[in-house]
Design an enzyme around this catalytic site. Structure first.
Site, PDB file in Angstrom:
ATOM      1  CB  CYS A 102      -0.756  -0.106   1.070  1.00  0.00           C
ATOM      2  SG  CYS A 102      -2.165   1.387   1.285  1.00  0.00           S
ATOM      3  CG  HIS A 145      -5.442  -2.401  -1.722  1.00  0.00           C
ATOM      4  ND1 HIS A 145      -4.640  -3.120  -0.928  1.00  0.00           N
ATOM      5  CD2 HIS A 145      -5.232  -1.259  -1.752  1.00  0.00           C
ATOM      6  CE1 HIS A 145      -3.942  -2.129  -0.506  1.00  0.00           C
ATOM      7  NE2 HIS A 145      -4.282  -0.950  -0.967  1.00  0.00           N
ATOM      8  CD  GLU A 146      -6.559   1.506  -4.311  1.00  0.00           C
ATOM      9  OE1 GLU A 146      -6.799   2.428  -3.790  1.00  0.00           O
ATOM     10  OE2 GLU A 146      -5.425   1.005  -4.489  1.00  0.00           O
ATOM     11  CG  HIS A 149      -7.360   2.498   0.788  1.00  0.00           C
ATOM     12  ND1 HIS A 149      -6.679   2.826   1.837  1.00  0.00           N
ATOM     13  CD2 HIS A 149      -6.430   1.973  -0.132  1.00  0.00           C
ATOM     14  CE1 HIS A 149      -5.341   2.741   1.744  1.00  0.00           C
ATOM     15  NE2 HIS A 149      -4.994   1.930   0.557  1.00  0.00           N
TER      16      HIS A 149
END
EC number: 3.5.1.88
Length: 192
Positions: A102, A145-146, A149
């Site tokens: 990351c 993953h994004e 966030h």
């Protein structure tokens, strides 16, 4: 414009981001986010990573670099760019472990992050048009993953508890350093 990337310890990374409602500046913002991401040698960047609480991220698919050629700038290897606002995963299939890092935790990786192997994502593009994508493999991992966030979740929090605790223990010094750097950047930004 290249933004400073927010590091572990910055509160914006832990909050659920707000939906994008006004798309008038999204195209320009996405261009700046891509520039920031290329500078950091990433494959994805979420708005919270540059301090903006918006449900927006950019991601790219890179072409393989031809063997024997000089290293080319990442921007020249882009096969496809994604600008993703207000994403919702509507379907998941399979479960695979894979390596993740990351930009908000530079230099830290885990090889055992579990993610769905295939996903369907509904989202809006930079102009607010509805889109649907079906992804598998690496790009499915990048999108998950994004999207994490945007929900205030960092990749190591997806690890099973014993592995998560081992990750935190093994990287304690780096995490403390990131927290100090995050506080220093916040102080600098509040004074500037």
């Amino acid at each position: 414009m290249v933004y400073p990337i927010r590091l572990y310890g910055d509160p914006v990374l832990r909050r659920k981001a707000r939906p994008v409602e006004d798309f008038s500046g999204i195209k320009r913002l996405a261009e700046d986010m891509l520039e920031t991401m290329f500078e950091a040698k990433g494959v994805g960047l979420a708005a919270p990573q540059i301090g903006l609480s918006q449900r927006l991220f950019v991601a790219v698919e890179y072409a393989d670099e031809p063997e024997g050629e000089e290293e080319r700038p990442l921007r020249e290897l882009v096969r496809r760019v994604y600008v993703v606002a207000n994403p919702v995963i509507t379907y998941r299939e399979g479960l695979v472990e894979g390596t993740e890092g990351c930009l908000s935790l530079p230099g830290l990786y885990s090889e055992e992050v579990p993610r769905a192997e295939r996903i369907r994502v509904e989202y809006q593009d930079e102009e607010g048009r509805g889109r649907v994508l079906e992804l598998e493999g690496y790009m499915a991992r990048v999108f998950q993953h994004e999207i994490d966030h945007l929900d205030g979740i960092l990749f190591f929090e997806r690890l099973p508890k014993p592995k998560r605790e081992a990750f935190l223990e093994a990287n304690r010094a780096e995490l403390v350093r990131f927290q100090k750097e995050a506080r220093a950047l916040l102080k600098e930004l509040s004074q500037g």
